[in-house]
Design a protein around this motif. Sequence first.
Motif, short mmCIF file in Angstrom:
data_model
loop_
_atom_site.label_atom_id
_atom_site.label_comp_id
_atom_site.label_asym_id
_atom_site.label_seq_id
_atom_site.Cartn_x
_atom_site.Cartn_y
_atom_site.Cartn_z
N UNK A 61 0.83 -1.21 0.00
CA UNK A 61 0.00 0.00 0.00
C UNK A 61 0.87 1.27 0.00
N UNK A 67 3.03 2.05 -1.97
CA UNK A 67 3.32 2.57 -3.29
C UNK A 67 2.38 3.71 -3.68
N UNK A 68 1.35 3.90 -2.91
CA UNK A 68 0.44 5.01 -3.19
C UNK A 68 0.89 6.31 -2.54
N UNK A 69 2.03 6.28 -1.88
CA UNK A 69 2.57 7.50 -1.28
C UNK A 69 3.29 8.30 -2.37
N UNK A 92 3.18 7.73 -8.41
CA UNK A 92 2.27 7.12 -7.44
C UNK A 92 1.67 5.84 -8.02
N UNK A 93 1.70 4.78 -7.23
CA UNK A 93 1.08 3.53 -7.66
C UNK A 93 2.09 2.50 -8.17
N UNK A 120 0.15 -4.43 -12.49
CA UNK A 120 1.04 -4.03 -11.40
C UNK A 120 2.38 -3.62 -12.02
N UNK A 176 -6.02 -2.45 -3.90
CA UNK A 176 -4.78 -2.21 -4.64
C UNK A 176 -5.04 -2.06 -6.13
N UNK A 191 -7.12 1.63 -6.40
CA UNK A 191 -6.50 2.89 -5.99
C UNK A 191 -5.72 3.61 -7.09
N UNK A 192 -5.15 2.89 -8.08
CA UNK A 192 -4.47 3.65 -9.14
C UNK A 192 -5.39 4.60 -9.89
N UNK A 193 -6.70 4.44 -9.74
CA UNK A 193 -7.61 5.27 -10.51
C UNK A 193 -8.18 6.45 -9.74
N UNK A 234 -4.36 8.52 -3.72
CA UNK A 234 -4.76 7.21 -3.19
C UNK A 234 -4.25 6.94 -1.76
#
Lengths: 226, 620
Positions: free
Chosen positions: A13, A15-17, A57-58, A208, B6, B9-11, B15
């Motif tokens: 999670x 990776x969303x930072x 992000x992501x 991913x 997971x 959230x990329x969308x 996020x």
Amino acid sequence: MPKYKIMFSKTGMARFISHLDLLRIFERAFRRADLPMAFSQGFNPHPKMSIAAPLAVGIEGKQELLEIELTGKMEENEITRRLNSSLPAGVEVLGVKQAQGTKPLMAMVKRAVYSFECMPGKEIKQQQVEQAVSSLLNEDYIIVKRSVKGRVKEVDIRPGILSLEGKLTNGEIIIKAEVKSGSEGNVRPEEIKAELEKAGIPLGAGCKIYRLGLYGDEKGKRIDLW
Amino acid sequence: MQQKLEKLLPYVQKPARYAGGEWNSIKKEWNSVKVRMAFAFPDVYEVGMSYLGLQILYNLVNQREDALMERTFAPWVDMETIMRREKVPLFTLESHRPVKDFDILAFTLQYEMTFTNILNMLDLAGLPLESACRDEKMPLVIAGGPCAFNPEPLADFIDLFVLGEGEEVLNEIIDTYIEAKEKNLSRRELLFKLAGLEGIYVPSFYQVEYHGNGKIKSVSPKYPGVPPVVNKRVLKDMNKAPFPTHSIVPSLGAVHDRVMLEVQRGCTRGCRFCQAGVLYRPVREKEPEILLKQAEELVKNTGYNEISLTSLSTADYSKVRPLIKALLDEHSQKGVNVSLPSLRVDAFSVDMAKEVQRVRRSTLTFAPEAGTQRLRDVINKGVTEENLIKAVTAAFAAGWHSIKLYFMIGLPTETYEDLDGIANLARAVVKAGLEQGVSRRRLKVTVSASSFVPKSHTPFQWEPQDKLEELRNKQKYLKEKLKDKYIVFNYHDSKVSFLEAALSRGDRRLGPVLKQAFEIGCRFDGWDECFKYEKWLEAFEGTGITPQWYAYQRYDYDDILPWDHINTGVSKRYLILEHKKAVKEEVTADCRSGRCPGCGLCPSLDIKPLVLGGEDHAQI
């Protein structure tokens, strides 16, 4: 004052930072770990710390690099140990080395390796993946549109694609790409993804993406920054 | 759930709002506890994580071995769309579990314009909106915070309201919940037990009757044993209050992203428009030694580089000077700053700001609230033009070149002369800047005018709000008056203030309106980009009630107000007295001065103000 290179990963999670938030997270982790950061001079001092290359992000970063100046010399393993007990879930220090030379890491990063793991939207064959990859590599130029400060710019990313491979494993498409990174010829992973989709393989929404590593370049050869 | 997230959230924008895993967040073993609570903040993550109350209660519950608390926030509109499409229920950030799995769902009510978000969150959680429609297996839905002091508009949706400070009563709620669970009590029996606790209001246990003219005839308990009036809870000693020293450090820049050190609770000034000044009475200062220790632990445990001294009026804290000095001595070496969120309008405050701001921020903010001495006396804002000019002169002399002034328009008894007063004050500030030699290129005076909203439990609770048209005219008038190359004038859409007024003095009949507003798409009404005025008007249509009736109502002293059965400790007699004094332009002494204004709180709640006093006592 001694400078250190820090290799870390940003996974799950975390990776969303965002890039800026990650800088703040590191600054706070250094303070919690009681590691003596060196600060810039002037009215608004900030820690002399930089992340070698921002990560979108992501995307998960497997071997990211950060550089920091401390006010005193410290044992590398001790820095690793202290940081790892001060970082939030998903951000982990893999190693610390004292930095040699004066050139900032940020200026040395020239290449990045990405991988994509995607469940295609429909049934697909190994051959189709290979065809899409080679058709991309056979192009003389690949023009993508980027918006820079509100203006749309056309950029040829073909010279920035250094290698590209694709395969199918248990129904999952796995793409590996080495691209130029940094101030010159930078290629974004989502651009590779979009071009592959245009070339006919449906990578699907739930891809991913990982950045496996960052490298330098010397006369067209990949060099290790670690 | 996490795997699904997971992928989704990329969308969405930002996020990290939904990711969890922050430093000092606590994920307990689900089966190791008897009670699971979800704390729900009805706004986005960055706003909710700036709220000290969340940190306090999170720490309090998670310190118990038999309970856990996780957090959930209102998903931003993009995330809501995806959640609805992908059938993802409202979840908590710690374990990413559906909120529906929890025993207690606790909302905090900080602002009326978050009410539709509460309904949206209930709906996203898969819960029926109305308490009456929720069954025994669903979480108990509770709510606290300042807006719980007029809980009536939410009476249909919330099982119980917590009035006042939650630190003690939340533990009592959990204990009662565990006991009821062990005894296999029904939801109704549990609510009866909870209604017996001081500070708990169960709206479904009360009957409201109305007069023909729409005003309230009576509010009375339906059952014996239910208190006719519910008193707020208040902590006797802030020094002994639980205070989190392991506060969660958000992974996404929050609005207030720093150590929040609460130096005192309550405010003694008695501004007549101010609801917080009544709700958080009496003032209780904390010992500097305790604060220093808490600050040290907080810096160590969070890694923040700034300590903010928070309270309703930090400059009034008796030991503020020595506290700042000690904090700077201790922490400034390590690059940790001290900051003051609010300044009083005087030179003393500027002096302090000078001391703490190593880095000269460009703007200093003051709130004279009204433009003339007459109107400042009406609202009991003990500030003179001389105070302001001295303060800004000191600020300009110290190197600030930009001053922000907060005012309210539409205050009771306001005339256009008072608006002229605002313009005159702003010009006097510009003049002071020029006299102090501030560069003409950089000198800036920003005037912000918000629209007055009458609030429950204040001396102005009987007053109508200015009509929308009138507020607009006043804004236009000020805009014209404030045309000056050094002055910037900001004001907000008064439609939001109008609806805020309707809700803040509303009653139970607003329940169906709120539900309708939610159903036709109202969300994040406090956010300009989301506020849909026409939808709100549509929500009122066909209900037989209008927002005007609530916002423009002038109540009589002997009217029963929708919140009269909620007791803040400040007597109605005192509020009437204060209202009468306001009309006569008479001021009331600060409670700190030693001259007790007689609000009735101390005898009513058996408590005393705690003021440390001493050499460095701020001047009043």
